[in-house]
Design an enzyme around this catalytic site. Structure first.
Site, short mmCIF file in Angstrom:
data_model
loop_
_atom_site.label_atom_id
_atom_site.label_comp_id
_atom_site.label_asym_id
_atom_site.label_seq_id
_atom_site.Cartn_x
_atom_site.Cartn_y
_atom_site.Cartn_z
N THR A 103 0.84 -1.20 0.00
CA THR A 103 0.00 0.00 0.00
C THR A 103 0.88 1.25 0.00
O THR A 103 2.00 1.23 0.50
CB THR A 103 -0.93 0.03 1.22
OG1 THR A 103 -0.16 0.14 2.42
CG2 THR A 103 -1.80 -1.22 1.27
N GLY A 104 0.35 2.32 -0.58
CA GLY A 104 1.15 3.54 -0.70
C GLY A 104 2.40 3.31 -1.51
O GLY A 104 3.46 3.88 -1.24
N SER A 107 5.17 5.87 -4.53
CA SER A 107 6.31 6.78 -4.34
C SER A 107 7.03 6.44 -3.04
O SER A 107 6.56 5.63 -2.23
CB SER A 107 5.82 8.24 -4.29
OG SER A 107 4.95 8.44 -3.18
N GLY A 108 8.18 7.06 -2.87
CA GLY A 108 8.91 7.00 -1.61
C GLY A 108 9.29 5.61 -1.18
O GLY A 108 9.72 4.76 -1.97
N GLY A 110 7.42 3.16 -0.19
CA GLY A 110 6.58 2.13 -0.80
C GLY A 110 7.07 1.72 -2.17
O GLY A 110 7.09 0.53 -2.51
N SER A 228 7.85 3.60 12.39
CA SER A 228 8.76 4.74 12.39
C SER A 228 9.53 4.76 13.70
O SER A 228 9.02 4.31 14.74
CB SER A 228 7.99 6.05 12.23
OG SER A 228 8.83 7.17 12.46
N TYR A 241 1.92 11.92 15.07
CA TYR A 241 2.56 10.91 14.21
C TYR A 241 3.16 9.80 15.06
O TYR A 241 2.94 8.61 14.81
CB TYR A 241 3.63 11.58 13.35
CG TYR A 241 4.33 10.65 12.40
CD1 TYR A 241 3.69 10.20 11.25
CD2 TYR A 241 5.63 10.22 12.64
CE1 TYR A 241 4.34 9.35 10.36
CE2 TYR A 241 6.29 9.38 11.76
CZ TYR A 241 5.63 8.95 10.63
OH TYR A 241 6.27 8.10 9.75
#
Length: 343
Positions: A103-104, A107-108, A110, A228, A241
């Protein structure tokens, strides 16, 4: 002790079973355009190789197949390898034959994970909110990838996405719950909208990614949730976050107990700072485009490795957690941060 399945076909019954299975494999390969070995792996997962009676699949999982069908399974493997192209005969890639959802993934981090999974042999379905970025990412990743528009905060969206994955590939082996958003607001300035969106994507979105996948994953299936370092070291202004990522860590501790006996493993992979377009864009907005390279270097200087991470390094770690190399690892939070959270 030598396995019963080490023998080659000897009886007429065994030879007939072998021929029947191999015929089905060849037809499935012709229809799908996929290598025969890859088709075989998918059909074992779906228990479709034998019609009637105990299957080679059930022998592998429960040990209750007849001797003739056990021998047929071994013979099919040998026959498939003998009829495959040389490059198909060695299943050496860690994720060969697996189907993964990221998922996601447009870009980045993912995208880096999806690229690494394909390089390690998997077929990957990436999800994101818009078709355009998905199409661009699929063009970058290559023909073993595809994209589906899906919103991780909507359970119906995710259920429909998984059904489409099964329709395309026949099985699901690995899920990477990567979709997430950042949020920066100090205590006293946090809005209801910020809270709902941050926890909606980063916590509820993880739940809605994982829950519908459980019934589809086979024993040996894997789930990797991208966390994270903020789960244990949230900087000032990142309470929302960090709180959402800490919630994900708590999810895992409970969920591995909920799925006990399923054979499915799930872990959290927690990156530190990673050199992505979104990071560079945020730095550019805060400090100006010309200051971005220096800002990246400064961030790296504070890390024990002297640099920040790369998306493909996150991909390698996620691939490890999704491979048989980590078969006795479940419920952990693996920090892939250059040691930053440990000092």
């Amino acid at each position: 002790m030598r396995s019963k399945c080490a023998s080659s076909p000897s009886s007429a019954k065994t030879r007939a079973a072998t021929a029947r299975i191999f015929s089905r494999l060849r037809r499935a390969s012709a229809r799908s355009g996929r290598p025969v070995l890859e088709v075989m792996g998918g059909l074992f997962h779906r228990r479709e190789l034998l019609s009637g009676g105990a299957s080679a699949y059930s022998h592998r999982r429960t040990g209750d197949a007849s001797t003739s069908e056990c021998r047929a399974h071994t013979a099919v493997v040998r026959m498939v390898r003998a009829h495959s192209h040389p490059e198909e005969r060695t299943m050496s890639l860690p994720l060969e034959g697996k189907v993964a959802v990221v998922t996601g993934g447009a870009s980045g981090v993912g995208l880096g994970i999806a690229q690494e999974f394909v390089d390690q042999g998997a077929r990957v379905v990436i999800t994101d909110l818009q078709q355009g970025p998905l199409d661009q990412a699929v063009a970058t990743i290559g023909p073993k990838s595809s994209g589906i528009v899906a919103d991780v905060t909507r359970l119906a969206n995710m259920e429909a996405m998984y059904q489409e994955v099964i329709a395309r590939h026949g099985h699901l082996d690995a899920v990477v719950a990567n979709a997430g958003i950042g949020a920066h607001a100090p205590l006293g300035a946090i809005t209801e909208e910020q809270f709902d969106r941050t926890f909606g994507v980063n916590a509820k979105g993880v739940l809605f990614t994982v829950q519908p996948a459980i019934a589809l994953l086979p024993p040996g299936g894997t789930i990797v949730i991208i966390g994270s370092t903020a789960s244990i070291q949230p900087p000032a202004g990142m309470g929302l976050y960090g709180g959402a990522k800490a919630a994900v860590r708590a999810f895992i501790r409970s969920w591995i107990q909920d799925i006990k006996g399923s054979g499915i493993r799930m872990n959290v992979l927690s990156p530190g700072a990673v050199d992505t377009e979104s990071l560079r864009r945020a730095l550019g907005m805060a400090q100006g485009a010309d200051a971005v390279p220096a800002a990246i270097r400064t961030m790296g200087e504070g890390n024990p490795t002297g640099r920040i991470g790369d998306p493909r390094e996150m991909g390698k770690a996620a691939a490890f957690l999704s491979s048989d190399a980590s078969s006795f690892i479940t419920g952990v939070e693996l920090f892939v941060d250059g040691g930053m959270a440990q000092v």
